[in-house]
Scaffold this motif. Structure first.
Motif, PDB file in Angstrom:
ATOM      1  N   PHE A 114       0.775  -1.111   0.153  1.00  0.00           N
ATOM      2  CA  PHE A 114       0.073  -0.010  -0.120  1.00  0.00           C
ATOM      3  C   PHE A 114       0.836   1.296  -0.230  1.00  0.00           C
ATOM      4  O   PHE A 114       0.272   2.470  -0.096  1.00  0.00           O
ATOM      5  N   SER A 115       2.147   0.931   0.153  1.00  0.00           N
ATOM      6  CA  SER A 115       3.166   2.285   0.165  1.00  0.00           C
ATOM      7  C   SER A 115       3.615   2.489  -1.264  1.00  0.00           C
ATOM      8  O   SER A 115       4.054   3.747  -1.493  1.00  0.00           O
ATOM      9  N   ILE A 116       3.212   1.888  -2.122  1.00  0.00           N
ATOM     10  CA  ILE A 116       3.759   2.168  -3.781  1.00  0.00           C
ATOM     11  C   ILE A 116       3.073   2.947  -4.438  1.00  0.00           C
ATOM     12  O   ILE A 116       1.789   3.155  -4.390  1.00  0.00           O
ATOM     13  N   CYS A 117       3.591   3.798  -4.960  1.00  0.00           N
ATOM     14  CA  CYS A 117       3.152   5.141  -5.465  1.00  0.00           C
ATOM     15  C   CYS A 117       3.749   4.812  -7.028  1.00  0.00           C
ATOM     16  O   CYS A 117       5.049   4.990  -7.136  1.00  0.00           O
ATOM     17  N   GLY A 118       2.838   4.908  -8.078  1.00  0.00           N
ATOM     18  CA  GLY A 118       3.439   4.806  -8.986  1.00  0.00           C
ATOM     19  C   GLY A 118       3.197   3.395  -9.787  1.00  0.00           C
ATOM     20  O   GLY A 118       2.102   2.771  -9.396  1.00  0.00           O
ATOM     21  N   ASP A 119       4.180   2.694 -10.373  1.00  0.00           N
ATOM     22  CA  ASP A 119       4.006   1.277 -10.696  1.00  0.00           C
ATOM     23  C   ASP A 119       5.399   0.639 -10.589  1.00  0.00           C
ATOM     24  O   ASP A 119       6.048   0.674 -11.547  1.00  0.00           O
ATOM     25  N   ILE A 120       5.477  -0.073  -9.468  1.00  0.00           N
ATOM     26  CA  ILE A 120       6.570  -0.932  -9.328  1.00  0.00           C
ATOM     27  C   ILE A 120       6.280  -2.366  -9.444  1.00  0.00           C
ATOM     28  O   ILE A 120       5.345  -2.751  -8.774  1.00  0.00           O
ATOM     29  N   MET A 134       6.507   6.930 -14.519  1.00  0.00           N
ATOM     30  CA  MET A 134       7.493   7.842 -14.775  1.00  0.00           C
ATOM     31  C   MET A 134       8.503   7.949 -13.606  1.00  0.00           C
ATOM     32  O   MET A 134       9.544   8.447 -13.641  1.00  0.00           O
ATOM     33  N   PHE A 135       7.776   7.883 -12.512  1.00  0.00           N
ATOM     34  CA  PHE A 135       8.537   7.901 -11.234  1.00  0.00           C
ATOM     35  C   PHE A 135       7.867   7.150 -10.148  1.00  0.00           C
ATOM     36  O   PHE A 135       6.791   7.415 -10.069  1.00  0.00           O
ATOM     37  N   THR A 157      20.452  -1.117 -13.639  1.00  0.00           N
ATOM     38  CA  THR A 157      20.303  -0.083 -14.512  1.00  0.00           C
ATOM     39  C   THR A 157      20.991   1.206 -13.583  1.00  0.00           C
ATOM     40  O   THR A 157      20.997   1.160 -12.368  1.00  0.00           O
ATOM     41  N   SER A 158      21.456   2.002 -14.384  1.00  0.00           N
ATOM     42  CA  SER A 158      22.441   3.098 -13.605  1.00  0.00           C
ATOM     43  C   SER A 158      21.998   4.351 -13.851  1.00  0.00           C
ATOM     44  O   SER A 158      22.605   5.236 -13.844  1.00  0.00           O
ATOM     45  N   GLY A 159      20.596   4.468 -14.019  1.00  0.00           N
ATOM     46  CA  GLY A 159      19.607   5.836 -14.315  1.00  0.00           C
ATOM     47  C   GLY A 159      19.201   6.489 -12.867  1.00  0.00           C
ATOM     48  O   GLY A 159      20.113   6.079 -12.150  1.00  0.00           O
ATOM     49  N   ILE A 160      18.408   7.274 -12.863  1.00  0.00           N
ATOM     50  CA  ILE A 160      17.914   8.276 -11.673  1.00  0.00           C
ATOM     51  C   ILE A 160      17.157   7.176 -10.595  1.00  0.00           C
ATOM     52  O   ILE A 160      16.025   6.702 -11.099  1.00  0.00           O
ATOM     53  N   GLN A 161      18.040   6.946  -9.797  1.00  0.00           N
ATOM     54  CA  GLN A 161      17.082   6.156  -8.674  1.00  0.00           C
ATOM     55  C   GLN A 161      17.585   6.753  -7.272  1.00  0.00           C
ATOM     56  O   GLN A 161      18.847   7.113  -6.979  1.00  0.00           O
ATOM     57  N   GLN A 162      16.718   6.977  -6.281  1.00  0.00           N
ATOM     58  CA  GLN A 162      17.069   7.352  -5.141  1.00  0.00           C
ATOM     59  C   GLN A 162      16.705   6.495  -4.150  1.00  0.00           C
ATOM     60  O   GLN A 162      15.491   5.992  -3.884  1.00  0.00           O
ATOM     61  N   LEU A 163      17.867   6.043  -3.267  1.00  0.00           N
ATOM     62  CA  LEU A 163      17.899   4.981  -2.399  1.00  0.00           C
ATOM     63  C   LEU A 163      18.163   5.384  -0.956  1.00  0.00           C
ATOM     64  O   LEU A 163      18.910   6.319  -0.786  1.00  0.00           O
ATOM     65  N   GLY A 164      17.361   4.901   0.071  1.00  0.00           N
ATOM     66  CA  GLY A 164      17.718   5.508   1.185  1.00  0.00           C
ATOM     67  C   GLY A 164      16.600   5.054   2.293  1.00  0.00           C
ATOM     68  O   GLY A 164      16.225   3.887   2.337  1.00  0.00           O
ATOM     69  N   TRP A 165      16.396   5.922   3.106  1.00  0.00           N
ATOM     70  CA  TRP A 165      15.420   5.688   4.276  1.00  0.00           C
ATOM     71  C   TRP A 165      14.572   6.907   4.467  1.00  0.00           C
ATOM     72  O   TRP A 165      14.699   8.099   4.078  1.00  0.00           O
ATOM     73  N   ALA A 166      13.323   6.556   4.983  1.00  0.00           N
ATOM     74  CA  ALA A 166      12.179   7.552   5.055  1.00  0.00           C
ATOM     75  C   ALA A 166      11.346   7.207   6.339  1.00  0.00           C
ATOM     76  O   ALA A 166      11.231   5.767   6.425  1.00  0.00           O
ATOM     77  N   THR A 167      10.703   7.910   6.738  1.00  0.00           N
ATOM     78  CA  THR A 167       9.657   7.839   7.733  1.00  0.00           C
ATOM     79  C   THR A 167       8.442   7.734   7.032  1.00  0.00           C
ATOM     80  O   THR A 167       8.006   8.047   5.833  1.00  0.00           O
ATOM     81  N   ARG A 168       7.442   7.031   7.678  1.00  0.00           N
ATOM     82  CA  ARG A 168       5.920   6.985   7.260  1.00  0.00           C
ATOM     83  C   ARG A 168       5.276   8.472   6.614  1.00  0.00           C
ATOM     84  O   ARG A 168       4.492   8.389   5.914  1.00  0.00           O
ATOM     85  N   SER A 169       5.912   9.373   7.386  1.00  0.00           N
ATOM     86  CA  SER A 169       5.312  10.932   7.290  1.00  0.00           C
ATOM     87  C   SER A 169       5.612  11.153   5.688  1.00  0.00           C
ATOM     88  O   SER A 169       5.323  12.476   5.200  1.00  0.00           O
ATOM     89  N   GLN A 256      11.397   5.559 -14.780  1.00  0.00           N
ATOM     90  CA  GLN A 256      10.800   4.905 -15.635  1.00  0.00           C
ATOM     91  C   GLN A 256      11.740   3.960 -16.169  1.00  0.00           C
ATOM     92  O   GLN A 256      12.912   4.562 -16.718  1.00  0.00           O
ATOM     93  N   GLY A 257      11.709   2.594 -16.081  1.00  0.00           N
ATOM     94  CA  GLY A 257      12.692   1.870 -16.828  1.00  0.00           C
ATOM     95  C   GLY A 257      14.027   1.254 -16.099  1.00  0.00           C
ATOM     96  O   GLY A 257      14.509   0.592 -16.187  1.00  0.00           O
ATOM     97  N   GLU A 258      13.949   1.822 -14.847  1.00  0.00           N
ATOM     98  CA  GLU A 258      14.940   1.597 -13.908  1.00  0.00           C
ATOM     99  C   GLU A 258      14.762   0.367 -13.025  1.00  0.00           C
ATOM    100  O   GLU A 258      13.508   0.079 -12.626  1.00  0.00           O
ATOM    101  N   ARG A 259      15.876  -0.724 -12.820  1.00  0.00           N
ATOM    102  CA  ARG A 259      15.545  -1.993 -12.401  1.00  0.00           C
ATOM    103  C   ARG A 259      16.613  -1.867 -11.257  1.00  0.00           C
ATOM    104  O   ARG A 259      17.663  -1.598 -11.292  1.00  0.00           O
TER     105      ARG A 259
END
Length: 1277
Positions: A114-120, A134-135, A157-169, A256-259
Motif C-alpha cells: 500500500f506504500s507503492i506510488c506509481g507502478d513498481i 515515470m517515477f 540499470t544505472s539511471g535515476i534512482q533515489q535509495l535511502g530511508w524515510a519515515t511514514r510521514s 521509468q525503466g530503472e531496475r
C-alpha cells in the motif's frame, strides 16, 4: 602397535593437523601440528575424523563399527548441536526493529504494497523490481529506531534512482519520492547527489552491477552509503531520533525503466559492513550448514593430497582404503545438509548464495588450473539427493548474479571480474542433467543474460585499474609509460579470458539438443535465445528506451561471441562443423573470410518475425510494403554471387585474389607489430582522424536550425528525386537466385542468421559504445591541446593573478586529460582488440557486397532492414577512426572496401530508400571521406563515383541536404579561390578530376545547373540574413552567449563555404553569368552587395570577430577575410571572363553593378575590400596584382556611375511621365512582360527570377500558365 590401529594416508597442502602416529605411546605427551610434507601413512581413522569435523584430539574413541553414513550423521548431531543454539541466540538479539507481518503471517521483509506510488513491478522474486511509471516509490515493511542496520541494492540499470530511508510521514507522489521531504534521506549515483528536501553533491557515479549499501546508525544518528563495500562517507548526520513502532523505513524511488534488486538480508550481503545488521534475520541453520560445508572442505583437501601422493596404497589388518572413508563421510555430510535444509523452508537460497557458493569457488579455484576433479566428486554426491535440482537452480542464479556485480581488480588479473564464476558455471553445465535443468528453468534467459553481463568501470574504478597514466607529450613521470603499458596488457588479458568463457558457455548452449518432441536441431536453443533478446530490446535505440531492455553489456558480449565465431571460429576443434556447409571449400576459415561464392537466404528479409515486427525497412514499414509490393515466390530462395562481382575488375580485391583484403593481408600482422604499444599513438591518432578537420555534417543541422531554412523556402522544388532506373550503375555479374536446399537446412542455425543478428546487435548495443569512445578520443585531443596551450602561457611568465588562474585551469585540463586517457585506454582494450577489428572489416566487406547485389532486385532491396545500412556505415567509420588505426588510410578502402564507395555514391539519393535520414547518412559519409587525400583517391578511381556523383550532387542540393553537398563541393574544389592558400598552390584534398567532371556536368545539363544555381543563391542569401540577425541581436544586448556564438560561427562558416562554391562556378562556368539573359549576373551582383552591406555595417570589428571565434580558435583562422575572399574572387573571375570577345557583347559586369540603386553601399563595400588587410591571407606579393585589378574595376565603376548620373540629369524632364510603365517590383526596368491568364505585368527579369521558385503570380497568386512579352508574339513557358 601400528598394526592395531587404522590409518589413512595423505593430507592437503598447508593444513595444520593434530596427529598421533604409530609411535603414539612414545610421543603421547607432545602431540604436534605438522604439514603434509611429513609421512601420514599411519594416521588412524579416529584421528582423521576428528580433523575432518574439527574436533579436539582423541575426542573420538575407538570405533567399534565400520565407517558409514549413519556413523557420520551421529557424530555430526552429537558434536554440532551447539551451532543451532548459537544461531538462535544471535537472532534473538535484534532490538530496535519491527517487521509488519504480511498476509501469510511470516516475518519476511519485503515491500509494503500500500506504500507503492506509481507502478513498481516485481519482475523476479524475491525483490527484483522495475519501475513502469515515470517515477515510482515504495517503502519496505520494516522500520528501525535503534541500533545499526543496513540493506543492499544491486543496480540492474544505472539511471535515476533515489535509495535511502524515510519515515511514514514522507509523502510519495508522481514527482516526489525518497529524499524530497523531511525525515527522508536518499542517494542518487546518476546525478551524484544526496537528497533531503534539497540536493547536494555526494558520493560517486554508479554503474549497472554496483552494489549500494544503505546504512543507518541510530546510535550516532547518521546515514551513510557504500559502493561495492567502499564507504562514500557520512551522507547525513544529526537525523531525528525515533521511538518504538515509529522509525525509519528502507525506501526507494525509481524513474521509468530503472531496475534494481533489493536485499534486506534474505540473502547474504555481498559487502557486509562491520557492526551493521541485516533487516531480515538469517536462517537459524546457517551456522550449522556452514560447519557442515567446512567439514566437507577438509575432506576434499585430504583427497587432493591423496591424489598427489606416490605411495599411499598399503593395505594392512586395521587400515582401510581412501575411497572407503571418503564416500561415507561425504555422503553423510551431504545427507545431513539436505536434511536440515528441508526442515527449514526457505533456508536453501540463503545457504546456497552464501556458504555453499563460497565452498564451490574454493574447490574450483579462482585461477587455472581449476580443480574440476574435486568439483565433480562434490557434484556426484549432491546429485544423489532429492533436493539437489533446486540447489543447483540457486547455484546458477547466484553465479549469474555474481557475473553482473564482479569488478575487474588489477591485482587479480587476468583471472578477475566474472571469469571465476563463468569457469564454474561452464563446468556445471557440461553435465547434460544440469544443462537440461537450466533449460527447463523459467529463469533460463534471465540467468543466461547474467552470465553474459560484464560490469563497466566508472571514473574511480578506472583510477584503481590504471593508477599510472601517460600520453605522448605528457610531463608525467617517464616510468608511467611502461607502467601503463603493463597495466593495459594485464587488463586486455582479463577481457580476453572473460570473452573466452562467454564463447565456451554459448558453445555449450549451441551444442545442446533439448529433450523434447519433435526433435530439435543443433543451435535451436541458441537461436531462440538470440531472437528473444532482440525482441526484448526493440526500441533500445530510442531516446527513451522501453522498460525491460537488457543491459548493454549483454548485447556487447553476445555480439562479441557471434563476431568471433563468424570471423575466427570458436577455436575448439570440429565442434562447430555442423554449421559449415559441405559445398564450401576452405571451411576451416571463418565464415566472413571464406571468399569465393557467397549466398544469403532472402527469406530473412521477407519474414515478419516477432523480433523484426517494428523494424523499418529501406522501403518503409513491413506492413506497408507487404500491401504495395507483396512477394510470394521468393520466400524460399537463396541469392548467390561471387565475392567482388560488384567491383571494378581492375581494382577488385577479394579473399581469393593474389592481393588479400586488409583483414587477411600479411600487412595486417606487420602493422600490428608496429603498434605494439597503442598508447603511443593516442593523441596523434585522435587529432589525425577525429578532430583535425571538424566533421560538422552530422550535427550542423541541429546547431543552425535547418528547419528554419525549410520554412523560409518551403516552396522551393527539390530535384533530388530520381527515377528508379537511374540506380543500377554496375551490371550484376556472377549472381543467381536458387531455391533453398530443404526444410532441414532452414531449421539448422546458419552463419547467415548469426550475421543478421550480429548487425542488429551492433546497431542497438555497439554503436552507442563506439560513439562514446569517439567522444572521449576527440575530447582527449582537445584537452591535450588546451593543456599544452596553458603550459605555453605559464612559461611566458604572465602576471601573478593570471599565473594563479592559469595554474588552476591547467590543473582542470590535466584532470580532464587523465580521465580521457583512461577511458580511451579502456575502450581500446574492450572494443578495439585486433581480432575484432579484422572481423568488423570483413563484415563490412560482406554486407556492402550483399547490399549491392540486392540493389539490383527491387522487390527484395526495399525489404532490407534499415539497420543493415546503418550498421555498415557506422562500422566503416569506426574502423576508419579507430585508435590505433586498423591499417594505414592509404589501403583502408583500396584493399577490400572499394565497394563501399560504389554503394554510397550510387544510393545517397536512391528514391527506393524511403528514409531521408538514411540518405543523409550516405551523403555524410561522402562528405567526411573526400576531405582526406587517401580516401579521395578511392573516389577518383571508382567508376561509379566518376559517372554518377557530379550530377547527383548538384541534384541533391536541396532544402535538406545542402549542407553536406556544400561541404563535398567545397572539398573537391578547394584551393583555387582567391586567398584560399597562403602559398597559392592547390589544396591536397582538392580533385582536378572531379572539378573537370563537375564543369562538364554543368555545361551538358543546363537545366540541372540552373536549378542548382538558383538554390545556391537562395541558400546563401538566407544564411547571410540569419547571420546578420544574430549579430544584431547580440549587439543590442551587448553580450555573447555560448549558444549564440556557436550559432553565429556555424552560419558564418556555411556562408563562407557557399560563397566559395559560387566562386568556383564563376571560374569554371562563367558563361552562365555572362551569356544569355542577365538574370544570373544580376542575382549574383545583388548577393555581393547584400553580403558587403552586412559585413561592413557591423559597428565594432572587435565585437564581430568575437562573435565568430569559438573557444581555442585564433584570429588568424576566423575573420572577415573568410567571406570577403570569395567575393573578390567572384568579381575577378567575372572580369577575367568578360574580357573575352564573345562574352563582352552579352552582359556588361560594370553596367550591372552601376545599375544598382544602392550606389553608396557599393562604393563603400569596394573601398572596404581594397583597404582590407590581405597580407594575412597571402604570403609574398601574389595578391597585389589582383588588388590592382579590383581597384581598376572600382575606378571604372565610379566613372560609369557618374556618366549615368549625367545622363539621368539631362534626360530627367523627359522621363517623368513614364513612371507608370516601370516594373512595380524593381522600379528599374520597363514592365515588358505579363502573366497568362491573369495579365498582371512586370519586367521580364523579375518574372523570370520569380518563376525559378514559384509558378504563381506574385500579385493574385494565380497559377501561371505562360509568360508573354508585351508587344511580341513570342511566348515563354
Amino acid at each position: 602397535m601400528a598394526e592395531d590401529g587404522l590409518r589413512i594416508g595423505g593430507l592437503s597442502s598447508g593444513l595444520a593437523l593434530l596427529l598421533n602416529g604409530e609411535d603414539g605411546k612414545e610421543n603421547s605427551s607432545r602431540s604436534r601440528f605438522v604439514s603434509n610434507c611429513d609421512d601420514f601413512g599411519h594416521q588412524s581413522v579416529e584421528r582423521t575424523l576428528e580433523y575432518i569435523f574439527g574436533l579436539s584430539n582423541k575426542s573420538l574413541g575407538l570405533l567399534a563399527c565400520s565407517v558409514d553414513r549413519n556413523l557420520i550423521r551421529s557424530i555430526i548431531k552429537n558434536e554440532f548441536a551447539k551451532y543451532y543454539s548459537s544461531s538462535d541466540a544471535s537472532i534473538s538479539d535484534r532490538d530496535g526493529i519491527g517487521v509488519v507481518d504480511n498476509d501469510s503471517g511470516s516475518h519476511i521483509v519485503g515491500l509494503e504494497e500500500f506504500s507503492i506510488c506509481g507502478d513498481i513491478k516485481i519482475i523476479k522474486p524475491p525483490l527484483f523490481v522495475e519501475s513502469l511509471a515515470m517515477f515510482s516509490s515504495a517503502r519496505a515493511n520494516v522500520c528501525v529506531w535503534k541500533g545499526k542496520w543496513m540493506y543492499e541494492v544491486t543496480l540492474e540499470t544505472s539511471g535515476i534512482q533515489q535509495l535511502g530511508w524515510a519515515t511514514r510521514s514522507c509523502p510519495f507522489t508522481d514527482h516526489k519520492g525518497v529524499g524530497d521531504a523531511d525525515d527522508s534521506y536518499a542517494f542518487d549515483g546518476r546525478r551524484v547527489k544526496k537528497w533531503n528536501k534539497e540536493a547536494k553533491l555526494y558520493g560517486q557515479s554508479w554503474v549497472a552491477g554496483d552494489v549500494i549499501g544503505c546504512c543507518i546508525d541510530l546510535d550516532s544518528d547518521e546515514i551513510s552509503f557504500y559502493r561495492n563495500g567502499i564507504s562514500l562517507g557520512v551522507a547525513f548526520s544529526g537525523i531525528r531520533k525515533m521511538w518504538p513502532g515509529f522509525g525509519y523505513y528502507p525506501a526507494i524511488s525509481l524513474s521509468q525503466g530503472e531496475r534494481c534488486e533489493l536485499n534486506f538480508g534474505g540473502r547474504p550481503f555481498k559487502y557486509p559492513i562491520n557492526c551493521y545488521l541485516p533487516l531480515q534475520a538469517p536462517p537459524s541453520i546457517n551456522a550449522y550448514a556452514s560447519q557442515l560445508l567446512q567439514c566437507l572442505s577438509r575432506l576434499l583437501g585430504m583427497e587432493r593430497a591423496e591424489r598427489s601422493s606416490v605411495e599411499r596404497s598399503r593395505r594392512l589388518k586395521r587400515f582401510v582404503s581412501h575411497g572407503e572413508i571418503v564416500y561415507p563421510v561425504s555422503h553423510g555430510i551431504c545427507e545431513e545438509l539436505f536434511s536440515v535444509l528441508e526442515a527449514d523452508v526457505g533456508s536453501m537460497e540463503y545457504v546456497v548464495w552464501g556458504r555453499l557458493l563460497s565452498f564451490l569457488m574454493e574447490v574450483c579455484g579462482v585461477q587455472v588450473p581449476h580443480d574440476f576433479s574435486s568439483l565433480d566428486r562434490v557434484f556426484d554426491v549432491l546429485l544423489q539427493f532429492q533436493g539437489s535440482h533446486l540447489m543447483f537452480e540457486h547455484i546458477l542464479n547466484a553465479l549469474s548474479c555474481c557475473c553482473k556485480t564482479a569488478s575487474v581488480v588489477l591485482t587479480e588479473c587476468p583471472y578477475s571480474g566474472s571469469y571465476p564464476f563463468l569457469a564454474l558455471a561452464c563446468h556445471i553445465l557440461r553435465r547434460e542433467e544440469l544443462m537440461v535443468l537450466w533449460w527447463r528453468s523459467s529463469d533460463f534467459e534471465f540467468i543466461f543474460e547474467g552470465f553474459l553481463s560484464r560490469k563497466s568501470p566508472n571514473k574511480q574504478d578506472l583510477q584503481c585499474m590504471m593508477p599510472s597514466v601517460w600520453w605522448p607529450g605528457s610531463c608525467e613521470d617517464v616510468s608511467y609509460e611502461s607502467s601503463m603499458m603493463l597495466t593495459s596488457s594485464a587488463l586486455s588479458n582479463t577481457v580476453s579470458k572473460i570473452e573466452e568463457k562467454h564463447r565456451e558457455l554459448c558453445l555449450l548452449v549451441i551444442q545442446f539438443i533439448p529433450p523434447i518432441s519433435p526433435p530439435q536441431f543443433l543451435g535451436s536453443v541458441f537461436r531462440t535465445f538470440i531472437q528473444n533478446i532482440l525482441l526484448k530490446n526493440r526500441g533500445t535505440d530510442r531516446n527513451v528506451p522501453p522498460p525491460g531492455v537488457s543491459s548493454n553489456s549483454v548485447i556487447v558480449s553476445l555480439y562479441t561471441v557471434i563476431l568471433h565465431f563468424l570471423s575466427e571460429e570458436f577455436a575448439m576443434g570440429d565442434t562447430c562443423s555442423w554449421l559449415k556447409s559441405s559445398d564450401i571449400d576452405g571451411c576451416d576459415v571463418g565464415f566472413l573470410h571464406r571468399g569465393g561464392q557467397q549466398s544469403f537466404p532472402i527469406s530473412l528479409f521477407l519474414k515478419n518475425d516477432p523480433h523484426r515486427a517494428d523494424i523499418s525497412r529501406l522501403g518503409g514499414s513491413f506492413s506497408h510494403l507487404s500491401k504495395l509490393h507483396p512477394v510470394y515466390e521468393q520466400d524460399a530462395e537463396v541469392i548467390r554471387w561471387e565475392e567482388g562481382c560488384m567491383d571494378d575488375e581492375e581494382t577488385r580485391v577479394t579473399h581469393l585474389t593474389g592481393q588479400k583484403p586488409c583483414c587477411c593481408s600479411s600487412y595486417d600482422a606487420d602493422f600490428t607489430r608496429s603498434f605494439k604499444y597503442p598508447i603511443r599513438c593516442t593523441a596523434k591518432g585522435s587529432r589525425g582522424h577525429c578532430s583535425a578537420v571538424p566533421e560538422r555534417s552530422a550535427h550542423v543541422a541541429a546547431e543552425c536550425s535547418a528547419g528554419s531554412l525549410n520554412d523560409e523556402i518551403a516552396d522551393k522544388p527539390s530535384t533530388s528525386d530520381q527515377s528508379e532506373s537511374d540506380f543500377g550503375y554496375c551490371p550484376v555479374r556472377h549472381t543467381r537466385t536458387v531455391p533453398s536446399d530443404s526444410n532441414t537446412s532452414a531449421a539448422i542455425l546458419r552463419e547467415e542468421e548469426l550475421l543478421d543478428a550480429l548487425l542488429l546487435l551492433y546497431h542497438i548495443g555497439l554503436a552507442p559504445n563506439f560513439k562514446q569512445a569517439s567522444y572521449y578520443m576527440s575530447h582527449q585531443s582537445q584537452s591535450i591541446s588546451l593543456l599544452e596551450e596553458t603550459d605555453k602561457q605559464i612559461r611566458e611568465r604572465a602576471c601573478s593573478d593570471q599565473l594563479k588562474r592559469l595554474k588552476e585551469a591547467r590543473s582542470n585540463y590535466r584532470e580532464e586529460v587523465i580521465n580521457c586517457v583512461r577511458h580511451c585506454a579502456w575502450y581500446r582494450i574492450s572494443l578495439f582488440s585486433r581480432w575484432k577489428q579484422r572481423g568488423m572489416y570483413a563484415a563490412c566487406m560482406w554486407i556492402v557486397q550483399l547490399l549491392l547485389v540486392l540493389s539490383k532486385v527491387d522487390s527484395v532491396f526495399i525489404y532490407i532492414p534499415e539497420f543493415y545500412l546503418e550498421a555498415l556505415v557506422d562500422c566503416f567509420h569506426v574502423l576508419r577512426k579507430s585508435d590505433p588505426p586498423f591499417v594505414p588510410s592509404s589501403i583502408f578502402i583500396k584493399q577490400g572496401l572499394s565497394s563501399f564507395v560504389t554503394f554510397v555514391v550510387t544510393h545517397f539519393n536512391d528514391p527506393r530508400i524511403s528514409s531521408a535520414d538514411l540518405r543523409d547518412l550516405l551523403l555524410q559519409s561522402i562528405s567526411v571521406l573526400v576531405q582526406y587525400k587517401e580516401y579521395l583517391a578511392a573516389f577518383e578511381t571508382n567508376e561509379a563515383a566518376t559517372l554518377r556523383m557530379p550530377k547527383a550532387l548538384l541534384s541533391a542540393f536541396d532544402n535538406r541536404s545542402w549542407i553536406p553537398v556544400t561541404n563535398i563541393l567545397l572539398r573537391l574544389c578547394k584551393g583555387h579561390g582567391f586567398g584560399s592558400s597562403k602559398h597559392g598552390e592547390s589544396s591536397s584534398s582538392s580533385s582536378v578530376i572531379f572539378q573537370r567532371l563537375l564543369r562538364e556536368a554543368c555545361i551538358s545539363d543546363e537545366g540541372l545547373f540552373s536549378a542548382f544555381l538558383n538554390r545556391l543563391f537562395n541558400t546563401l542569401s538566407w544564411t547571410m540574413t540569419e547571420f546578420s540577425v544574430s549579430i544584431r541581436e547580440m549587439q543590442e544586448k551587448y553580450q555573447v552567449s555560448e549558444f549564440q556564438q556557436r550559432k553565429c560561427s556555424v552560419i558564418f562558416d556555411l556562408s563562407c563555404n557557399l560563397a566559395r562554391v559560387l566562386e568556383f562556378c564563376t571560374h569554371e562556368i562563367p558563361q552562365a553569368f555572362l551569356s544569355g539573359a542577365d538574370t544570373n549576373l544580376r542575382r549574383l551582383t545583388e548577393l555581393i552587395v547584400f553580403i558587403l552591406n552586412h559585413i561592413t555595417s557591423v559597428a565594432e570589428a572587435e565585437f564581430f570577430d568575437l562573435s565568430l571565434r569559438r573557444h581555442g580558435q585564433s584570429l588568424e583562422k576566423v575573420n572577415r577575410g573568410m567571406i570577403l575572399s570569395p567575393l573578390v574572387g567572384i568579381i575577378l573571375n567575372l572580369l577575367d571572363s568578360s574580357a573575352e570577345a564573345e562574352c563582352r557583347a552579352q552582359n556588361d559586369v560594370v553596367g550591372v553593378f552601376s545599375s544598382m540603386d544602392c550606389l553608396d553601399t557599393i562604393h563603400c563595400g569596394f573601398q572596404y575590400l581594397l583597404e582590407y588587410n590581405w597580407p594575412g591571407s597571402f604570403r609574398g606579393e601574389l595578391y597585389l596584382a589582383k588588388i590592382r585589378q579590383l581597384e581598376s574595376f572600382l575606378n571604372l565603376l565610379i566613372c560609369r556611375i557618374e556618366q549615368q548620373a549625367i545622363e539621368r540629369t539631362v534626360c530627367g524632364e523627359g522621363t517623368d511621365g513614364d513612371e507608370d510603365s516601370l516594373c512595380c517590383i524593381c522600379y528599374a526596368s520597363e514592365a515588358d512582360a505579363k502573366f497568362v491568364p491573369c495579365s498582371h505585368r512586370s519586367c521580364y527579369g523579375c518574372i523570370s527570377r520569380h518563376l525559378l521558385n514559384c509558378v504563381r503570380c506574385f500579385f493574385c497568386n494565380a497559377t501561371v500558365v505562360e509568360v508573354v512579352k508585351v508587344g511580341e508574339n513570342e511566348m515563354t513557358p
